[in-house]
Design an enzyme around this catalytic site. Structure first.
Site, short mmCIF file in Angstrom:
data_model
loop_
_atom_site.label_atom_id
_atom_site.label_comp_id
_atom_site.label_asym_id
_atom_site.label_seq_id
_atom_site.Cartn_x
_atom_site.Cartn_y
_atom_site.Cartn_z
N ASP A 78 0.83 -1.21 0.00
CA ASP A 78 0.00 0.00 0.00
C ASP A 78 0.86 1.26 0.00
OD1 ASP A 78 0.71 -0.75 2.75
OD2 ASP A 78 -0.53 0.95 3.37
N GLU A 145 0.12 -0.93 5.72
CA GLU A 145 1.21 -0.52 6.62
C GLU A 145 1.08 0.95 6.99
OE1 GLU A 145 5.24 1.13 7.60
OE2 GLU A 145 3.86 1.65 5.98
#
Length: 483
Positions: A78, A145
């Site tokens: 991400d 994350e």
């Protein structure tokens, strides 16, 4: 501008371009996760994909490396999605517009996603190669994350056999991280009440700030647009009664807010005095932030007379009190590591809804008790204002390991390759190494990566030459792993 086809390392940038074409902001990772699974199937790799979209890709050892311990390569899929005002790209649905500017790879009007797309690109380039010799590789690619390490927190890693990990989620070439802060997000809500009134409607904007990563750049003392808006509102409050219609600033809890906007209603006869104060504060901030945020601007625009639902006097007072008194920025420097930030926080997102003011703050510390104490301080302030605070995404610090066998190996390979010693350090930003160390017994790891600047902002730019040198190191490290 230029294309990426002939950049070195060619296959790394090929995969980076592939990744950039797939929207992959935090919370929007299904497509990129499925792409990784598709890659694994096409290359006959063992793969695992969980319900959260975390992915593990496994490639068996090269001939002659069968007895070498497995190596884990780790990053996250991400990215932080930020864009410049006026950029029409829908980052939830459209790919990034990449271009080359000298030695740098950039994206038009948006964050680049080098954090941490470059880790994924490195991993895929290695996994597809039949020419790079290596031990068994276990590639762990997590989701979300950037919003509290949510993927790593729920990921089952019982299938892994490796206890040595290369985390590729750092942004300074030649600096190998061996520890990081723990953190959490604090979700705040403070109730407000509205009344219907008439008056002169004014639009206020604090803009032009540098922003940046709330961990690695918190020591730069960049202005926080949300808090500067609090200062602006306080100054207006002392000169004229007003009510707030709208208020919003920042996009991510882990990005220092670059812009905050508000609409207020004031008595028409006080328009001049308010406009004069805004211009005065604009000049003050330009002087105060001349080094850290030279582009700062405080703008005001008259919107004419209006009738609207605005915050009443007591609600305005609570909003201003919160923004003027909530702690922010560096709170403690490390007593063990000279010049390192130990504890900090960043009010990243501020939004006024119909009946509640909400904010999301990132809290970081390498000392667990200080992280908890800072959370308690903010919570107490919020509760005194009649609000609530809820912890999200609490993750542990990654503690420095004194008996590492990995660090001497890294130093040897790096020195042979570049004829200079690497730097081993710790970082105030959060890394998944702490969470993964709790899941993988006796994990020995370092974190590194190429030079990547202005991450979490639309100015993000990745050094092409540095990307090549880090690739050379990574390949050399894997190839010596059977020695």
């Amino acid at each position: 501008m230029s294309t990426l086809e002939h950049l070195y390392p060619e296959r790394v940038f090929y995969y980076f371009k592939q990744i950039a074409a797939i929207p992959h902001g935090s919370g929007n990772t299904k497509a990129i996760s499925d792409y990784l699974v598709k890659f694994a199937k096409e290359h006959a790799l063992t793969w695992y994909q969980d319900e959260a979209n975390n992915v593990v890709l496994v490639k068996e050892a090269s001939k002659g490396y069968e007895k070498a311990p497995a190596i884990i390569i780790q990053g996250h899929m991400d990215m932080v999605c930020e864009k410049e005002k006026g950029c029409n790209l829908d980052m939830d649905k459209e790919g990034l517009r990449l271009y080359v500017d000298g030695d740098f790879l950039k994206a038009e009007g948006t964050t680049l996603g080098g954090d941490d797309g470059i880790a994924v690109a490195y991993a895929l380039a290695i996994l597809e190669s039949d020419e790079i010799s290596h031990p068994k590789l276990e590639v762990v690619i997590t989701v979300d994350e950037e919003i509290g390490m949510l993927g790593a927190a729920v990921m089952d890693l019982s299938m892994l056999t490796g206890h040595t990990m290369l985390n590729i989620d750092s942004d300074e070439e030649g600096i190998f991280l061996t520890g990081c802060a723990g953190g959490m997000a604090l979700n705040v809500s403070i109730p407000v009440t509205r009344v219907r009134q008439t008056g002169k409607k004014l639009s206020l904007i604090v803009t032009g700030l540098s922003g940046g990563h709330s961990g690695s750049e918190i020591d730069k003392e960049h202005g926080n647009a949300d808090l500067l808006m609090g200062r602006l509102l306080y100054g207006i409050f002392s000169r004229s009664p007003f009510g707030i219609l709208t208020l919003h600033g920042g996009l991510k809890d882990n990005a220092i807010p670059r812009e905050c906007e508000a609409e207020i209603l004031i008595p028409a006869e006080n328009t001049q005095i308010v406009c004069e104060y805004v211009k005065e504060l604009n000049e003050i901030l330009k002087k105060e932030l001349v080094e850290t945020d030279p582009g700062v601007q405080v703008l005001i625009e008259e919107q004419g007379n209006a009738e609207a639902e605005i915050l009443d006097y007591h609600s305005v007072s609570r909003v201003i009190f919160y923004l003027r008194n909530v702690p922010n920025g560096i709170q403690h420097m490390s007593q063990l590591l000279n010049g390192q930030v130990e504890t900090s926080l960043n009010l990243g997102i501020l939004e006024l809804k119909e009946d509640v003011l909400t904010s999301l703050t990132s809290i970081r510390s390498s000392v667990k008790t200080r992280k908890e104490d800072l959370c308690a301080r903010v919570t107490m302030l919020v509760e005194m204002l009649g609000g609530e605070a809820e912890v999200e995404g609490d993750y542990p610090a990654w503690e420095y390991r004194t008996d590492s066998a990995l660090r001497p190996q890294v130093e040897k390979v790096y020195e042979e390759l570049f004829h200079k010693k690497p730097v081993f350090s710790t970082i105030h930003a959060g890394l998944e190494c702490g969470l993964l160390s709790e899941k993988i017994p006796d994990l020995d790891c370092v974190s590194f990566g190429p030079d990547n600047f202005d991450i979490h902002t639309p100015k993000e730019h990745l050094s092409i030459s540095s990307t090549g040198r880090v690739w050379d190191f990574l390949v050399a490290f894997l190839q010596q792993a059977n020695v």
